[in-house]
Write an enzyme that holds these catalytic residues in place. Sequence first.
Site, PDB file in Angstrom:
ATOM      1  N   HIS A   1       9.813  -1.006  -6.675  1.00  0.00           N
ATOM      2  CA  HIS A   1       9.109  -1.028  -5.390  1.00  0.00           C
ATOM      3  C   HIS A   1       7.654  -0.654  -5.536  1.00  0.00           C
ATOM      4  CE1 HIS A   1      12.938  -1.467  -3.456  1.00  0.00           C
ATOM      5  NE2 HIS A   1      13.369  -0.323  -3.938  1.00  0.00           N
TER       6      HIS A   1
ATOM      7  N   HIS B   1      -0.052   7.801  -2.605  1.00  0.00           N
ATOM      8  CA  HIS B   1       0.761   8.823  -1.925  1.00  0.00           C
ATOM      9  C   HIS B   1       1.201   9.893  -2.916  1.00  0.00           C
ATOM     10  CE1 HIS B   1       2.039   5.924   1.540  1.00  0.00           C
ATOM     11  NE2 HIS B   1       0.860   6.469   1.735  1.00  0.00           N
TER      12      HIS B   1
END
Length: 279
Positions: A117, A162
């Site tokens: 991902h 992130h």
Amino acid sequence: MKKNWRVCLSSMFAIFLVVSATGCNAQPATSKSTITSSSPTGSAAHAVVQKNPHWSYEGEEGPEHWGELEKDFAACGNGHEQSPVNIEHTRMEASQTQQPIQVHYTNTKVSILNNGHTIQINAASPGNTIVLDGTKFTLKQFHFHHPSEHQIDGKNADMELHFVHQGDNGSTAVLGVLIQGGKENKAFSRIWSKLPKDVSQEEALEGELNLATLLPKDLHSIRYNGSLTTPPCTEHVNWTVLEQPIEMSADQISQFATLFPDNHRPVQQLGARELTADK
Ligand SMILES: [Zn+2]
């Protein structure tokens, strides 16, 4: 003859099943696993290793359908405090009490993983922490989205970074840094020289990486209550998005985009939530 046809058809069906089962994660069926942790920072939660990721960023397993794919993913469809969001300056409120985030990042041994991902950097040392208004959170991993997930006044940045942290009580805090096209960012060149191309491929980076060098100078931020931006979209995540972006060259961005052309979740309704800026 009829019997042969039936055998043939059923073996074709069996082959079809195998192809379908492996098609969602490009991994052999034999390595399939049903691990789907709902722990907010545990494996499988926030773009972490998921052996059998039954979700993607497009089509029938795309963000619009995440909530229907698994029982554990329900919050993706019916949650009320989901991330990412559009950060409108007109919606921002200056907090009377909110202190700028304190970041204590240091030299760290890391490994670089392609989890199917995103590219995720696992930080082995527990020595990287942030403090949000007196509460300490420890860095677990950081990863990238292309294009950005958060918007500023309705616009996406080229990418977003992130940093995922966990508090002593198990709560999650994510620090988001927007990435704009610009100058080459040398702080990332060692990671970028080792981007793993294959799913589940993990590369150890030699020596240590000073994680403090990955951040912009100005740590003023916007905070809000949100969720993980990947299934299971668990809520009660403390979000901090830095106002100052960092830069990467067009080359660096396209190297990532080659592996992940689009791995961002679209913005979610902010609703009545507050976006607070440091005082
Ligand atoms: Zn993320």
